[in-house]
Design an enzyme around this catalytic site. Structure first.
Site, PDB file in Angstrom:
ATOM      1  N   MET A  89       0.816  -1.214   0.000  1.00  0.00           N
ATOM      2  CA  MET A  89       0.000   0.000   0.000  1.00  0.00           C
ATOM      3  C   MET A  89       0.849   1.264   0.000  1.00  0.00           C
ATOM      4  O   MET A  89       0.627   2.194   0.768  1.00  0.00           O
ATOM      5  CB  MET A  89      -0.943  -0.015   1.208  1.00  0.00           C
ATOM      6  CG  MET A  89      -1.851  -1.228   1.266  1.00  0.00           C
ATOM      7  SD  MET A  89      -2.849  -1.440  -0.230  1.00  0.00           S
ATOM      8  CE  MET A  89      -3.923  -0.028  -0.099  1.00  0.00           C
ATOM      9  N   HIS A 108      -4.904  -5.462  -8.695  1.00  0.00           N
ATOM     10  CA  HIS A 108      -5.786  -4.472  -8.092  1.00  0.00           C
ATOM     11  C   HIS A 108      -7.229  -4.962  -8.178  1.00  0.00           C
ATOM     12  O   HIS A 108      -7.658  -5.448  -9.242  1.00  0.00           O
ATOM     13  CB  HIS A 108      -5.649  -3.131  -8.816  1.00  0.00           C
ATOM     14  CG  HIS A 108      -6.445  -2.040  -8.181  1.00  0.00           C
ATOM     15  ND1 HIS A 108      -6.063  -1.423  -7.009  1.00  0.00           N
ATOM     16  CD2 HIS A 108      -7.620  -1.455  -8.550  1.00  0.00           C
ATOM     17  CE1 HIS A 108      -6.966  -0.509  -6.685  1.00  0.00           C
ATOM     18  NE2 HIS A 108      -7.919  -0.511  -7.593  1.00  0.00           N
TER      19      HIS A 108
END
Length: 202
Positions: A89, A108
Site C-alpha cells: 500500500m 488491483h
C-alpha cells in the site's frame, strides 16, 4: 526466476503466489518479501515459509528515496529479477523505478481505471456498479496507472453483500494473479495482454 513479493497486510495474494510456486504452477522462487509494516500478518506467513524478509518503517527514514535505496540493496543481494506487488500500500518512487521499471507488476481489485487506490472493493460497492473485477498491471509512479496486462470482470449479483463481493474478488485474484505472473515471467517484459473474457456470472 527469482522474484520478490511486496506486501503490507495479511498477504492473501502473497499466499496464493507462494502456493503456486510450491506446486510448480509458477516457475519461480520467492527469495524476499518486502513489507512496510513491521507487524503485518504477512510476515508471520513469510517466517512459516522460510522466505527472507525486509521489513521497515518508512517514518524511520528521511524520505522515500532513502528507504527505497535500502530495498534495492536487499533486492540485489538476493538476486531478485522481478518484483510482484501483492497488497503493498505504498506508491513506488523513482529509486525503485530506475532499477526495476518494467519489471514490477501489481494486482488491483477493480477494473481499472475505475476505482484506483485504497478500498477499491468498497468504492465499487458504494457506487452500486453491476460489474467490477480484477486488474493485473505494470507498476509506474502513479496510483494504479500502469499499463494493463490482464483484466477479468466479476458481475455483482442482486444477492451479493459487501462481504460476498469481497470474497468473490479475492477468489478471482487468487486464481488469476498466479496465472498472469507465470505468463509474465515466460514472455518478453514489455508484452501487454488484456483479457476481458471469463466473466463470472455465478
Amino acid at each position: 526466476m527469482k522474484l520478490a513479493l511486496f506486501a503490507s497486510g495479511t498477504g492473501s495474494n502473497a499466499r496464493s503466489l507462494v502456493r503456486a510456486a510450491r506446486e510448480q504452477r509458477l516457475e519461480a522462487e520467492f527469495v524476499l518479501i518486502v513489507c512496510d509494516r513491521p507487524r503485518a500478518p504477512v510476515l508471520a506467513f513469510a517466517e512459516e515459509e522460510g522466505i527472507p524478509v525486509f521489513a521497515f518503517s518508512p517514518k524511520e527514514y528521511e524520505n522515500k528515496a532513502a528507504f527505497e535505496t535500502e530495498i534495492v540493496k536487499e533486492l540485489y543481494a538476493k538476486g531478485v529479477e522481478r518484483i510482484v506487488l501483492a497488497g503493498y500500500m505504498r506508491l513506488i518512487g523513482d529509486t525503485l523505478l530506475t532499477e526495476y521499471g518494467g519489471r514490477m507488476i501489481n494486482v488491483h481489485p477493480s477494473l481499472l481505471p475505475a476505482f484506483p487506490g485504497k478500498d477499491a472493493i468498497r468504492q465499487a460497492w458504494d457506487a452500486g456498479v453491476k460489474v467490477t473485477g480484477v486488474t493485473v498491471h505494470y507498476v509506474d509512479e502513479g496510483m494504479d496507472t500502469g499499463s494493463i496486462i490482464a483484466q477479468e470482470p466479476l458481475y455483482v449479483k442482486e444477492t451479493d453483500s459487501f462481504e460476498t463481493l469481497t470474497a468473490g474478488i479475492q477468489a478471482v485474484e487468487h486464481r488469476l494473479y498466479p496465472e498472469i505472473v507465470q505468463q509474465w515471467i515466460a514472455r518478453p517484459l514489455k508484452t501487454v495482454q488484456t483479457n476481458t473474457e471469463g466473466a463470472n456470472h455465478s
